[in-house]
Design an enzyme around this catalytic site. Sequence first.
Site, short mmCIF file in Angstrom:
data_model
loop_
_atom_site.label_atom_id
_atom_site.label_comp_id
_atom_site.label_asym_id
_atom_site.label_seq_id
_atom_site.Cartn_x
_atom_site.Cartn_y
_atom_site.Cartn_z
N HIS A 68 0.81 -1.27 -0.08
CA HIS A 68 0.13 0.01 0.12
C HIS A 68 0.94 1.32 -0.07
O HIS A 68 0.46 2.03 -0.69
CB HIS A 68 -1.10 0.09 1.20
CG HIS A 68 -2.01 -1.04 1.05
ND1 HIS A 68 -2.01 -2.18 0.98
CD2 HIS A 68 -3.50 -0.38 0.92
CE1 HIS A 68 -3.47 -2.59 0.79
NE2 HIS A 68 -4.10 -1.50 0.82
N HIS A 96 1.63 -3.85 9.58
CA HIS A 96 2.98 -3.54 9.21
C HIS A 96 3.89 -3.04 10.32
O HIS A 96 3.38 -2.31 11.29
CB HIS A 96 3.05 -2.48 7.94
CG HIS A 96 2.79 -3.28 6.47
ND1 HIS A 96 3.57 -3.96 5.94
CD2 HIS A 96 1.45 -2.94 5.80
CE1 HIS A 96 2.73 -4.37 4.77
NE2 HIS A 96 1.60 -3.76 4.71
C1 LIG Z 1 -9.37 -5.09 -11.17
C2 LIG Z 1 -9.05 -5.66 -12.45
C3 LIG Z 1 -9.90 -5.57 -13.95
C4 LIG Z 1 -8.19 -6.53 -12.57
C5 LIG Z 1 -7.45 -7.12 -11.58
C6 LIG Z 1 -6.11 -7.61 -11.54
C7 LIG Z 1 -5.57 -7.97 -10.51
C8 LIG Z 1 -5.48 -9.71 -10.33
C9 LIG Z 1 -4.80 -7.45 -9.46
C10 LIG Z 1 -4.32 -7.78 -8.12
C11 LIG Z 1 -4.57 -6.86 -6.93
C12 LIG Z 1 -4.21 -7.27 -5.75
C13 LIG Z 1 -4.89 -8.54 -5.45
C14 LIG Z 1 -3.31 -6.64 -5.20
C15 LIG Z 1 -2.81 -6.88 -3.83
C16 LIG Z 1 -2.92 -5.56 -2.91
C17 LIG Z 1 -2.49 -6.03 -1.73
C18 LIG Z 1 -3.48 -6.78 -0.86
C19 LIG Z 1 -1.36 -5.44 -1.07
C20 LIG Z 1 -0.78 -5.85 0.13
O1 LIG Z 1 -0.56 -4.46 0.60
P1 LIG Z 1 0.44 -4.36 1.90
O2 LIG Z 1 0.33 -3.11 2.24
O3 LIG Z 1 -0.37 -5.05 2.94
O4 LIG Z 1 1.81 -4.84 1.61
#
Ligand SMILES: CC(C)=CCC/C(C)=C/CC/C(C)=C/CC/C(C)=C/COP(=O)(O)O
Length: 270
Positions: free
Chosen positions: A193, A235
């Site tokens: 994020h 985090h």
């Molecule tokens: C929305 C469309 C059309 C397609 C999606 C494509 C896709 C599979 C995207 C993946 C997005 C995703 C699951 C991202 C992860 C985000 C996440 C949970 C990050 C973790 O963040 P953190 O700050 O906890 O490290």
Amino acid sequence: MMPSPRTTRATVGNSTSSATTSNGKFEFSSLVNSRTPLSDSPSARLRASESPVRRKDSLTSQQVLPEEDCMKLNPSFLGIAFRSLLAIDLWLSKRFGVCAEEHCSWGSARPLMKLIEVSGHGIPWIAGTLYCLYKSDSLAAQEVVLNLLFALILDLILVGLVKGAVKRRRPTHNRMDMFATFSVDKYSFPSGHATRAAMVSRFLLNHLVLAIPVRVLLMLWAVIVGFSRVMLGRHNITDVAFGFLMGYMQYSLVEYLWLSPSTVPALFSL
Ligand SMILES: CC(C)=CCC/C(C)=C/CC/C(C)=C/CC/C(C)=C/COP(=O)(O)O
């Protein structure tokens, strides 16, 4: 100080090694006795529990320590500084994890923090960018939006690679109730994020003509996303700090790799 593997074997005596029998079952027996004469006697056990300095003295005449043991006995200044920083990080992050559970001191703000979490999630950003790409009617707009999409995908890949390489577990006080995560998202370093918030806000500040209040709000949003990661207990502080740095640098990489009609005409003739 941890005893060396050799000394540990000597200390635990008969409990370390194994061998298979003809029927394939494991049978446990001691290899230690046959390997080190130190291990048997009560005095050897006593020596193993002595202070590192005295232990070293008593060992030098009989047994040469492997090099890695010497490293452990003389940790470098950088090693101590690194471990101290990590300890402070864990302690501070736990203290600031005030929305990690409903019963925490700021537990009532947890729904708001989770809303902020959604605002920095990859899915709304990628979906929104795809929608804008579909709606953009000029080549200039298409170029910017396509590069934003490229930046978001690059971010997912780079964060996934670093998370998979570092494998730092999320804080123990985190409740893993995030929506739509990849398997590497069980790891916390760096915060995805934070990378996305830093990269996207730098991208938008550079490529959109925005009024000053909106520019300030955009920067504020990125900072709040970072804070909310620690407050939710997702985090440690260093995950977010590194995430911001990484996101900032990712934007520079996107600028360097910028996709334009002249470099990738195929993408723009669709
Ligand atoms: C929305 C469309 C059309 C397609 C999606 C494509 C896709 C599979 C995207 C993946 C997005 C995703 C699951 C991202 C992860 C985000 C996440 C949970 C990050 C973790 O963040 P953190 O700050 O906890 O490290």
